[in-house]
Design a protein around this motif. Structure first.
Motif, PDB file in Angstrom:
ATOM      1  N   PRO A  85      65.460 -21.403   4.920  1.00 32.19           N
ATOM      2  CA  PRO A  85      66.536 -22.413   5.274  1.00 32.19           C
ATOM      3  C   PRO A  85      67.163 -22.889   3.943  1.00 32.19           C
ATOM      4  N   ALA A  86      67.970 -23.417   3.600  1.00 35.98           N
ATOM      5  CA  ALA A  86      68.453 -23.929   2.703  1.00 35.98           C
ATOM      6  C   ALA A  86      69.763 -24.949   3.148  1.00 35.98           C
ATOM      7  N   ARG A  87      69.762 -25.844   2.257  1.00 36.94           N
ATOM      8  CA  ARG A  87      70.850 -27.115   2.137  1.00 36.94           C
ATOM      9  C   ARG A  87      71.438 -27.403   0.865  1.00 36.94           C
ATOM     10  N   TYR A  88      72.790 -27.651   0.888  1.00 34.03           N
ATOM     11  CA  TYR A  88      73.622 -28.169  -0.479  1.00 34.03           C
ATOM     12  C   TYR A  88      73.424 -29.447  -0.361  1.00 34.03           C
ATOM     13  N   LEU A  89      72.847 -30.079  -1.754  1.00 34.05           N
ATOM     14  CA  LEU A  89      72.972 -31.534  -1.888  1.00 34.05           C
ATOM     15  C   LEU A  89      73.866 -31.876  -2.672  1.00 34.05           C
ATOM     16  N   ASP A  90      75.114 -32.676  -1.766  1.00 34.95           N
ATOM     17  CA  ASP A  90      76.294 -32.960  -2.767  1.00 34.95           C
ATOM     18  C   ASP A  90      76.113 -33.724  -3.967  1.00 34.95           C
ATOM     19  N   VAL A  91      75.539 -34.844  -3.762  1.00 37.78           N
ATOM     20  CA  VAL A  91      75.289 -35.859  -4.833  1.00 37.78           C
ATOM     21  C   VAL A  91      74.640 -35.003  -6.161  1.00 37.78           C
ATOM     22  N   GLU A  92      73.732 -34.419  -5.968  1.00 41.64           N
ATOM     23  CA  GLU A  92      72.946 -33.792  -7.067  1.00 41.64           C
ATOM     24  C   GLU A  92      73.432 -32.544  -7.332  1.00 41.64           C
ATOM     25  N   GLU A  93      74.345 -31.950  -6.620  1.00 40.45           N
ATOM     26  CA  GLU A  93      74.992 -30.569  -6.703  1.00 40.45           C
ATOM     27  C   GLU A  93      73.841 -29.577  -6.763  1.00 40.45           C
ATOM     28  N   LYS A  94      72.868 -29.540  -6.037  1.00 38.56           N
ATOM     29  CA  LYS A  94      71.910 -28.570  -6.133  1.00 38.56           C
ATOM     30  C   LYS A  94      71.568 -28.009  -4.764  1.00 38.56           C
ATOM     31  N   VAL A  95      70.739 -26.969  -4.748  1.00 41.22           N
ATOM     32  CA  VAL A  95      70.441 -26.197  -3.598  1.00 41.22           C
ATOM     33  C   VAL A  95      69.011 -26.547  -3.064  1.00 41.22           C
ATOM     34  N   GLU A  96      68.668 -27.129  -1.967  1.00 42.70           N
ATOM     35  CA  GLU A  96      67.300 -27.147  -1.794  1.00 42.70           C
ATOM     36  C   GLU A  96      66.783 -26.333  -0.480  1.00 42.70           C
ATOM     37  N   PHE A  97      65.681 -25.679  -1.228  1.00 43.02           N
ATOM     38  CA  PHE A  97      65.244 -24.590  -0.082  1.00 43.02           C
ATOM     39  C   PHE A  97      64.210 -25.116   0.656  1.00 43.02           C
ATOM     40  N   GLY A  98      64.121 -24.578   2.068  1.00 41.00           N
ATOM     41  CA  GLY A  98      63.054 -25.034   2.899  1.00 41.00           C
ATOM     42  C   GLY A  98      62.110 -23.665   3.341  1.00 41.00           C
ATOM     43  N   GLU A  99      61.266 -23.900   4.046  1.00 37.31           N
ATOM     44  CA  GLU A  99      60.427 -22.672   4.693  1.00 37.31           C
ATOM     45  C   GLU A  99      60.183 -22.959   6.076  1.00 37.31           C
ATOM     46  N   LEU A 100      60.462 -21.931   6.932  1.00 33.54           N
ATOM     47  CA  LEU A 100      60.332 -22.308   8.470  1.00 33.54           C
ATOM     48  C   LEU A 100      59.394 -20.785   9.167  1.00 33.54           C
ATOM     49  N   HIS A 101      58.493 -20.874   9.415  1.00 35.76           N
ATOM     50  CA  HIS A 101      57.503 -19.805  10.312  1.00 35.76           C
ATOM     51  C   HIS A 101      57.744 -19.934  11.475  1.00 35.76           C
ATOM     52  N   LEU A 102      57.802 -19.093  12.348  1.00 34.90           N
ATOM     53  CA  LEU A 102      57.991 -18.582  13.545  1.00 34.90           C
ATOM     54  C   LEU A 102      56.936 -17.739  14.341  1.00 34.90           C
ATOM     55  N   PHE A 103      56.294 -18.107  15.185  1.00 39.27           N
ATOM     56  CA  PHE A 103      55.519 -17.104  16.158  1.00 39.27           C
ATOM     57  C   PHE A 103      56.273 -17.116  17.213  1.00 39.27           C
ATOM     58  N   ILE A 104      56.519 -15.857  17.816  1.00 44.09           N
ATOM     59  CA  ILE A 104      57.218 -15.682  18.994  1.00 44.09           C
ATOM     60  C   ILE A 104      56.337 -14.684  19.809  1.00 44.09           C
ATOM     61  N   GLY A 105      56.045 -15.090  20.949  1.00 47.26           N
ATOM     62  CA  GLY A 105      55.029 -14.237  21.894  1.00 47.26           C
ATOM     63  C   GLY A 105      55.828 -13.987  23.221  1.00 47.26           C
ATOM     64  N   HIS A 106      55.200 -13.455  24.189  1.00 43.17           N
ATOM     65  CA  HIS A 106      55.910 -13.132  25.513  1.00 43.17           C
ATOM     66  C   HIS A 106      56.212 -14.443  26.487  1.00 43.17           C
ATOM     67  N   ASP A 107      55.209 -15.694  26.148  1.00 35.14           N
ATOM     68  CA  ASP A 107      55.558 -16.762  26.723  1.00 35.14           C
ATOM     69  C   ASP A 107      55.570 -17.986  25.964  1.00 35.14           C
ATOM     70  N   PHE A 108      55.619 -17.743  24.676  1.00 31.82           N
ATOM     71  CA  PHE A 108      55.534 -18.873  23.592  1.00 31.82           C
ATOM     72  C   PHE A 108      56.306 -18.779  22.320  1.00 31.82           C
ATOM     73  N   VAL A 109      56.590 -19.878  21.953  1.00 28.36           N
ATOM     74  CA  VAL A 109      57.497 -20.030  20.520  1.00 28.36           C
ATOM     75  C   VAL A 109      56.685 -20.988  19.906  1.00 28.36           C
ATOM     76  N   VAL A 110      56.141 -20.713  18.566  1.00 31.39           N
ATOM     77  CA  VAL A 110      55.550 -21.910  17.913  1.00 31.39           C
ATOM     78  C   VAL A 110      56.277 -21.901  16.382  1.00 31.39           C
ATOM     79  N   THR A 111      56.928 -23.100  16.046  1.00 34.65           N
ATOM     80  CA  THR A 111      57.855 -23.229  15.046  1.00 34.65           C
ATOM     81  C   THR A 111      57.001 -24.179  14.128  1.00 34.65           C
ATOM     82  N   ILE A 112      56.840 -23.831  12.850  1.00 35.27           N
ATOM     83  CA  ILE A 112      56.194 -24.564  11.617  1.00 35.27           C
ATOM     84  C   ILE A 112      57.287 -24.647  10.683  1.00 35.27           C
TER      85      ILE A 112
END
Length: 338
Positions: free
Chosen positions: A86-113
């Motif tokens: 994921p990413a978001r734009y920081l208006d004050v700094e005029e820069k792009v901040e990048f994140g990291e999202l991990h997903l585990f998707i099973g038949h009866d569960f979702v884990v987000t990190i």
């Protein structure tokens, strides 16, 4: 505590918000519902506890623990493992901040990190909880909603980068002193953004290809295609941004070379002009030096000099001075020194 969201859903409705992971695991077994666990920068022990409960593959667990992964989609048996950037734009700094999202998707569960502030997964939970019918389709609905949120948050980034590029184009021809630094920094951000978005095209294609095999709901497939369309548009615009910045670098290099050539031309013209002045001064100095030399010789206080008692010595000296002066003037004139 890294556990920021934790709930068990049955038929699309939240049953309870457990306080611990152990309670979540127990409720999932007894109710047959779907568990949705949200972790923010968890410790290795917390990830290991989740991995042991859901039988997550060690390689995927290692990636989720270490972080700093590229965007990708991998399948380990019945479990999907996704890394999103994921990413978001920081208006004050005029820069792009990048994140990291991990997903585990099973038949009866979702884990987000999450390893960064973005994206806001609380928005996704509230959206799905407001639509029990969609949430009732299971973890695939959560996967769609998470992908949709990440891609939607790319739009402000695209607009911010577009505005920055417009400003650079104005600065480029305005002669701003630090424009080259800004172009390079923005070009680096665009490359990072491209690395975050481009893999999504392949990931979406892979998910849609497996929609029949894994019996994905028709409406959910349509929603995923809509996300895919948004991804394609974002990738196309990011590719355009990179091309524009590469052109800006080329134009900037050309303008710098042009300014340097103009400066060299100006210096050359100045040098030539100074050279002409030096030649004129030197010519007149030589013309004046000749009669001065003759006068200084005849002005020496010696008693025995042949010309001192010569009747035409004085007019001869004057004619010699004049002749040498005219001769030098004609020579310099002929050679364009005067």
């Amino acid at each position: 505590m890294s556990l920021v969201a934790n709930a068990v859903y049955v038929d699309g409705k939240k049953r309870i918000d457990p306080d611990t992971l152990e309670t979540t695991f127990e409720l999932m077994r007894t109710s047959g519902g779907m568990g949705w666990i949200g972790l923010y920068r968890p410790s290795a022990e917390e990830i290991s506890a989740v991995a042991a409960e859901f039988g997550l593959h060690p390689l995927a667990v290692e990636d989720a623990t270490n972080g700093h992964q590229r965007a990708k989609l991998e399948r380990y048996g019945e479990t999907l493992f996704l890394v999103l950037r994921p990413a978001r734009y920081l208006d004050v700094e005029e820069k792009v901040e990048f994140g990291e999202l991990h997903l585990f998707i099973g038949h009866d569960f979702v884990v987000t990190i999450r390893h960064a502030e973005s994206p806001d997964l609380g928005i996704v939970r509230r959206r799905l909880e407001a639509d029990p019918e969609l949430l009732g389709t299971g973890p695939q609905a959560v996967l769609y909603a998470l992908l949709d949120q990440v891609v939607d948050e790319y739009e402000p980034v695209v607009l911010g980068l577009e505005n920055d590029i417009d400003e650079i184009e104005n600065e480029l021809f305005g002669g701003a002193p630090d424009v080259s630094r800004r172009i390079y920094e923005l070009h680096r951000e665009v490359i990072q953004f491209q690395r975050a978005t481009q893999p999504l095209q392949t990931m979406m294609e892979s998910l849609l290809r497996g929609s029949e095999k894994y019996q994905l709901e028709a409406e959910l497939s349509r929603n995923l295609r809509d996300v895919q369309d948004h991804v394609i548009r974002v990738v196309e615009r990011v590719n355009t941004f990179r091309a524009l910045l590469q052109n800006a670098l080329t134009v900037h290099s050309t303008l710098v070379a042009q300014r340097q050539n103009e400066e060299m031309t100006r210096l050359t013209e100045t040098s030539l002009s100074q050279g002409e002045e030096v030649k004129r001064i030197s010519s007149w100095a030589a013309i004046l030096f000749a009669p001065t030399l003759i006068a200084s010789i005849y002005g020496m206080n010696f008693d025995v000099m042949p010309e001192l008692h010569w009747a035409i010595g004085y007019p001869f000296a004057l004619l010699l001075m004049l002749g040498m002066g005219v001769g030098l003037w004609w020579t310099f004139r002929r050679n364009d020194w005067l």
